[in-house]
Design a protein around this motif. Structure first.
Motif, PDB file in Angstrom:
ATOM      1  N   UNK A 201      32.595  43.072  37.853  1.00 25.39           N
ATOM      2  CA  UNK A 201      33.766  42.219  37.754  1.00 25.39           C
ATOM      3  C   UNK A 201      34.235  42.490  36.243  1.00 25.39           C
ATOM      4  N   UNK A 202      34.001  43.355  35.615  1.00 26.12           N
ATOM      5  CA  UNK A 202      35.139  43.279  34.381  1.00 26.12           C
ATOM      6  C   UNK A 202      35.989  43.816  34.454  1.00 26.12           C
ATOM      7  N   UNK A 203      37.158  43.394  33.277  1.00 28.01           N
ATOM      8  CA  UNK A 203      38.075  43.792  32.615  1.00 28.01           C
ATOM      9  C   UNK A 203      38.930  43.657  33.906  1.00 28.01           C
ATOM     10  N   UNK A 204      38.809  42.653  34.825  1.00 28.45           N
ATOM     11  CA  UNK A 204      39.985  42.459  35.612  1.00 28.45           C
ATOM     12  C   UNK A 204      40.572  40.695  35.152  1.00 28.45           C
ATOM     13  N   UNK A 205      42.052  40.888  35.047  1.00 27.32           N
ATOM     14  CA  UNK A 205      42.052  40.307  34.110  1.00 27.32           C
ATOM     15  C   UNK A 205      42.964  39.487  35.307  1.00 27.32           C
ATOM     16  N   UNK A 206      43.808  39.350  36.436  1.00 28.43           N
ATOM     17  CA  UNK A 206      44.191  38.784  37.345  1.00 28.43           C
ATOM     18  C   UNK A 206      42.983  37.986  38.796  1.00 28.43           C
ATOM     19  N   UNK A 207      41.881  37.958  38.128  1.00 31.47           N
ATOM     20  CA  UNK A 207      41.179  37.190  38.717  1.00 31.47           C
ATOM     21  C   UNK A 207      41.256  35.590  38.756  1.00 31.47           C
ATOM     22  N   UNK A 208      41.829  35.451  39.829  1.00 30.39           N
ATOM     23  CA  UNK A 208      41.858  33.678  39.909  1.00 30.39           C
ATOM     24  C   UNK A 208      40.422  33.235  39.783  1.00 30.39           C
ATOM     25  N   UNK A 209      40.491  31.498  38.572  1.00 29.55           N
ATOM     26  CA  UNK A 209      39.245  31.264  38.491  1.00 29.55           C
ATOM     27  C   UNK A 209      39.102  30.489  39.471  1.00 29.55           C
ATOM     28  N   UNK A 210      39.113  30.259  40.697  1.00 29.90           N
ATOM     29  CA  UNK A 210      38.788  29.159  42.549  1.00 29.90           C
ATOM     30  C   UNK A 210      37.716  30.670  42.588  1.00 29.90           C
ATOM     31  N   UNK A 211      38.303  32.243  42.349  1.00 28.63           N
ATOM     32  CA  UNK A 211      37.848  33.001  43.975  1.00 28.63           C
ATOM     33  C   UNK A 211      36.789  32.920  42.502  1.00 28.63           C
ATOM     34  N   UNK A 212      36.539  33.153  40.892  1.00 27.58           N
ATOM     35  CA  UNK A 212      35.251  33.080  40.525  1.00 27.58           C
ATOM     36  C   UNK A 212      34.056  32.165  40.543  1.00 27.58           C
ATOM     37  N   UNK A 213      34.636  31.219  40.809  1.00 26.26           N
ATOM     38  CA  UNK A 213      33.960  29.833  41.571  1.00 26.26           C
ATOM     39  C   UNK A 213      32.605  29.913  42.537  1.00 26.26           C
ATOM     40  N   UNK A 214      33.886  30.422  43.921  1.00 26.42           N
ATOM     41  CA  UNK A 214      34.006  30.730  45.281  1.00 26.42           C
ATOM     42  C   UNK A 214      32.664  32.207  44.881  1.00 26.42           C
ATOM     43  N   UNK A 215      32.428  33.001  44.218  1.00 28.05           N
ATOM     44  CA  UNK A 215      31.715  33.800  43.135  1.00 28.05           C
ATOM     45  C   UNK A 215      30.101  33.477  42.840  1.00 28.05           C
TER      46      UNK A 215
END
Length: 344
Positions: A201-215
């Motif tokens: 998922x490198x360099x995806x600037x608009x990746x939401x923080x909640x989505x990362x936490x779900x991952x």
């Protein structure tokens, strides 16, 4: 001298008690140590206090300012000892255009054969000669190195006058955007899809923080993903806390990359604490955060590597010599342990 007159028997306290305030001030002024030759000291330590004077009248700031302005206007300007005259002395040497005049002390006499060869040399040949002689300031870098790399061939075709032209640099296109479908990847993690072993998922600037936490929440129970990378995704401490919880529960992940993010020392300490109980991760990359992690965090990293025998690669540049040495020794030990396991 009699015993009665011995100065050691004088009672200084009794004498000081009998002095008046004026006498005490005078005594203090006499005993004051001053250094008038030291320009570094403030004025109060270089000369005696001269401000203890009785006022001559009430202070009037407006009257004082008015007096200073009047004094400044009435003061006559000092005349210069030598008046300024815009006059140029001497005669400037201006060579005539196209005359080719060279001063006698700068003229060089060459052999006739060399003089004839230079006289008939083209501009491109002169450029190569200048490069061979080391006169690199007369040409661009490309012309200079082209001339040095060729033997028997005239490398420069534009001549010395082309120095004003900039070198043509290659323009490389920007890296293409990350094509990873985040929603599809998250669904595969949650369903423990066996085809998904690497997540980038490198360099995806608009990746939401909640989505990362779900991952990271889904990665707790995933048993197929071996590599997870979220570099340069603007991740912060909440993501680091989620990653720490994942590392405590996950038993299959081998490589984690969280470089180039906004994780502070607090979030990094949570990850380091989780790595102390993790037994499957072999590679961790945490370098290039928005702010330095600090000496205490570096020491925690070194202690973690000494207690964790599975990590053989760490991506972090230590700023302190002590933690750097301890971390290097721990990585060497872990690599040796892994080598012995493979031999068996």
């Amino acid at each position: 001298m009699s015993k009665k007159d011995d100065p050691r028997d004088i009672d200084e306290d009794a004498i000081l008690k009998g002095l008046s305030p004026e006498e005490l001030d005078q005594l203090e002024e006499e005993l004051q140590e001053l250094d008038p030759e030291n320009d570094i000291l403030p004025a109060g330590f270089r000369q005696r206090d001269q401000t203890r004077k009785s006022p001559t009248g009430p202070f009037d700031r407006e009257a004082l300012m008015k007096h200073l302005r009047k004094q400044a206007l009435e003061y006559e300007d000092r005349n210069d000892l030598v008046p300024f005259i815009n006059e140029k002395k001497g005669k400037a040497f201006i060579p005539k255009p196209g005359s080719g005049h060279i001063p006698m002390d700068e003229q060089i006499t060459l052999e006739p054969e060399l003089e004839e060869a230079l006289k008939n040399a083209t501009d491109a040949e002169m450029c190569d000669i200048a490069a061979i002689l080391g006169m690199y300031t007369l040409m661009s870098n490309k012309q200079y190195y082209d001339a040095l790399g060729c033997h028997g061939i005239i490398a420069n075709t534009e001549g010395i006058n082309s120095v004003v032209k900039p070198d043509q640099y290659k323009i490389y296109p920007d890296d293409p955007p990350n094509p990873t479908n985040v929603e599809e990847t998250l669904q595969k993690i949650q369903t423990n899809d066996s085809s998904l072993t690497q997540i980038n998922l490198n360099n995806i600037k608009d990746l939401p923080i909640p989505t990362l936490k779900e991952i990271f929440q889904a990665m707790k129970t995933n048993s197929n993903v071996r590599t997870l990378s979220i570099a340069a995704t603007h991740s912060s401490d909440p993501v680091a806390f989620a990653a720490a919880e994942m590392l405590q529960a996950n038993k299959s992940l081998q490589s984690l990359n969280i470089e180039s993010n906004f994780i502070t020392g607090v979030g990094m300490k949570a990850i380091i604490k989780a790595l102390a109980v993790n037994t499957t991760l072999t590679e961790i990359k945490i370098d290039n955060q928005r702010q330095q992690l600090g000496d205490s965090v570096e020491m925690e990293i070194a202690k973690m590597l000494e207690k964790n025998p599975t990590i053989v690669r760490i991506g972090y540049h230590f700023t302190q010599q002590g933690p750097r040495t301890r971390a290097a020794m721990a990585i060497t030990r872990n690599t040796d342990i892994l080598r012995q396991q493979r031999v068996r």
